[in-house]
Write an enzyme that holds these catalytic residues in place. Structure first.
Site, mmCIF file in Angstrom:
data_model
loop_
_atom_site.group_PDB
_atom_site.id
_atom_site.type_symbol
_atom_site.label_atom_id
_atom_site.label_comp_id
_atom_site.label_asym_id
_atom_site.label_seq_id
_atom_site.Cartn_x
_atom_site.Cartn_y
_atom_site.Cartn_z
ATOM 1 C CB SER A 228 2.894 -5.942 -5.127
ATOM 2 O OG SER A 228 1.749 -5.206 -4.786
ATOM 3 C CG ASP A 454 4.708 1.510 -5.720
ATOM 4 O OD1 ASP A 454 3.473 1.406 -5.864
ATOM 5 O OD2 ASP A 454 5.490 0.557 -5.841
ATOM 6 C CG HIS A 484 3.017 -1.589 -8.223
ATOM 7 N ND1 HIS A 484 3.207 -1.294 -6.897
ATOM 8 C CD2 HIS A 484 2.476 -2.838 -8.249
ATOM 9 C CE1 HIS A 484 2.798 -2.306 -6.151
ATOM 10 N NE2 HIS A 484 2.362 -3.255 -6.950
#
Length: 515
Positions: A228, A454, A484
């Protein structure tokens, strides 16, 4: 949320812990004349996480009795004044199971946020990285401003309870004024309590910390696993130190070409896609979907719930009610992982019957609130890092003009993410740039993994990262899945490709697709 939802692999573990219960400083050390690259780290048994890290118990040994060790590394407070004051950065590691030449070095993890504590996240996820541990010490850290690493502090627990209950999607002038005033108060509290840190938490600062960490840990190259926001940090590192990149993985990739506004709009589309997929999955099961008769019916009922909560909240976790804002953040949190869809279904069922407990638990996890009412500093750190990085400052008039575009992207999340853009409007420190520079000519190959489903870092970000890193650097791998990130999804195809690269240096063919 005080900032847009550029979040958060770390949040998933906190949610699981909370749901199971229901459903089952900045130092002033003088560093002058000290070569910080030669410091010796004093590794000791890890203490229990403190409030800023999210609380809880000290990490348990791994199944093979692998023991967790923690230490504090000195780093310059201000990298423009490297001989000035220092801060302490908290590190955690577990040693490799490999011996002799099998050991490659330290694999450093950043789990995202920005603002997530790596010291608490790595033990929570470590069993999934046992294969990597055969050749690496697994290492993570609290980035500057986070957890035990000179944490940014803004409002107290009671103030944060009120802040996260407020109406974050105002419908009239009075509500807009209230939202802006509350945002200004939050930002002023950050300046009052953390003035010394706010200019020194940019991603470029954290990237320089990474290079110092590499040297202190004794590695010639950086071996890195970024998730991320951790992909943005890794990209910035590669830009600053391309020749020092060893083997690096970027998973759940932030689009480095986007402005803050474009990132928020992309997330509106991403969370809407995840909600669409949730609704279709629910009604496709052989048993009856308990929250709707068709995918559109599922989404219509959720929209009605949120509209009803805007007028009249329902009981959540005593003494707090579930507001429209809390429900929205709880729904978003559940969309981070397909494993959480069952919790979302049960939470919606409860809410339709007037009980907001599960959705509030999910919202609390998003915001870093523990069961005892204490908050980690993830919201404060998230605001500080994003606002120090992002040059753009948006006012309410600008947001109002953009609302139609955001609503077209997502009926449910559009307003929420559009209004989140005002979070840096009155920030004490100017933002650094419109978007990060991650161009890294001369870097070793970096494996970039994008997940087509995602919600938080939409799939298109992976291709944008590959292009921005430059020719011959980024190698794209696609995972056709949900949630995610990809490595922790359970896909053996993804894990085999990543493990083959990080462990043996085998770069998979560009354009590889896993399902």
């Amino acid at each position: 949320m005080p900032t847009r939802l550029r979040l958060r692999a770390t949040a998933l573990t906190a949610s699981a812990a909370l749901l199971s219960a229901v459903l089952a400083g900045c130092g002033g050390d003088d560093a002058k004349d000290e070569d910080l690259t030669r410091q010796t780290l004093d590794w000791k048994a890890c203490p229990a996480p403190d409030e800023a890290q999210g609380g809880g118990s000290a990490p348990s040994p791994l199944p093979d009795d692998g023991e967790w060790e923690c230490t504090t590394m000195k780093a310059p407070l201000d990298w423009d004044d490297p001989d000035g004051d220092t801060i302490g950065l908290e590190l955690i590691r577990v040693r490799t199971t490999g011996t002799g030449s099998a050991r490659i070095g330290s694999l450093i993890f950043n789990f995202g946020g920005p603002g997530g504590s790596g010291v608490t996240s790595l033990p929570a996820f470590a069993e999934g990285y046992e294969k990597l541990r055969t050749r690496y010490d697994l290492v993570s850290f609290d980035p500057r401003g986070v957890g035990r690493s000179a944490p940014v502090i803004c409002e107290n627990d009671q103030q944060l309870d009120a802040y996260f209950q407020q109406d974050a999607t105002p419908d009239d002038a009075a509500e807009r004024t209230t939202l802006l005033d509350n945002t200004k108060e939050f930002n002023a509290a950050c300046e009052d309590n953390s003035q010394k840190m706010l200019p020194n938490v940019r991603t470029t600062d954290a990237a320089r910390d990474l290079d110092l960490m590499r040297q202190v840990l004794g590695d010639d190259k950086l071996y890195y696993f970024g998730i991320s926001y951790g992909t943005e940090l890794g990209g910035v590192y590669a830009h600053l130190f391309p020749k020092r990149v060893g083997r690096a993985l970027f998973d759940a990739v932030v689009d480095p070409s986007e402005t803050a506004e474009q990132g928020s709009l992309g997330q509106a589309e991403g969370f809407q896609l995840a909600l669409d997929n949730f609704a279709e999955d629910c009604v496709s099961k052989t048993e009856e979907c308990p929250v709707g008769d068709s995918p559109q019916d599922v989404k219509d009922r959720i929209a009605k719930l949120l509209a009803d909560l805007d007028r009249r909240p329902i009981p959540g976790i005593f003494p707090r009610d579930l507001t429209q804002t809390a429900a929205t953040s709880g729904i978003a949190q559940a969309l981070y992982s397909k494993d959480f869809w069952e919790y979302l279904t049960e939470g919606l069922e409860q809410a339709y019957d007037g009980n907001g407990q599960i959705l509030m638990l999910l919202s609390d996890s998003m915001n870093g609130r523990s069961e005892n009412g204490e908050y980690s500093n993830i919201a404060a750190a998230n605001a500080a890092i994003n606002c120090a990085d992002d040059k753009a400052r948006y006012d309410t008039a600008y947001v109002e003009r953009k609302l139609p575009e955001f609503r077209a992207a997502s009926e449910l999340f559009g307003d929420y993410l559009a209004w989140g853009m005002i979070s840096c409007t009155d920030w004490a420190v100017p933002g650094a740039a419109d978007h990060p520079d991650v161009s890294a000519p001369g870097s070793a190959p970096i494996l970039v993994v994008g997940n087509t489903g995602d919600p938080a870092t939409p799939y298109e970000g992976a291709r944008a990262m590959v292009e921005a890193l430059g020719k011959g650097v980024g190698v794209e791998l696609t995972y056709r899945g949900q949630g995610h990130g990809a490595y922790d999804s359970g896909s053996t195809c993804v894990q085999d490709a990543v493990n083959g690269y990080l462990l043996d240096g085998k770069v998979p063919p560009a354009g590889t697709v896993c399902t």
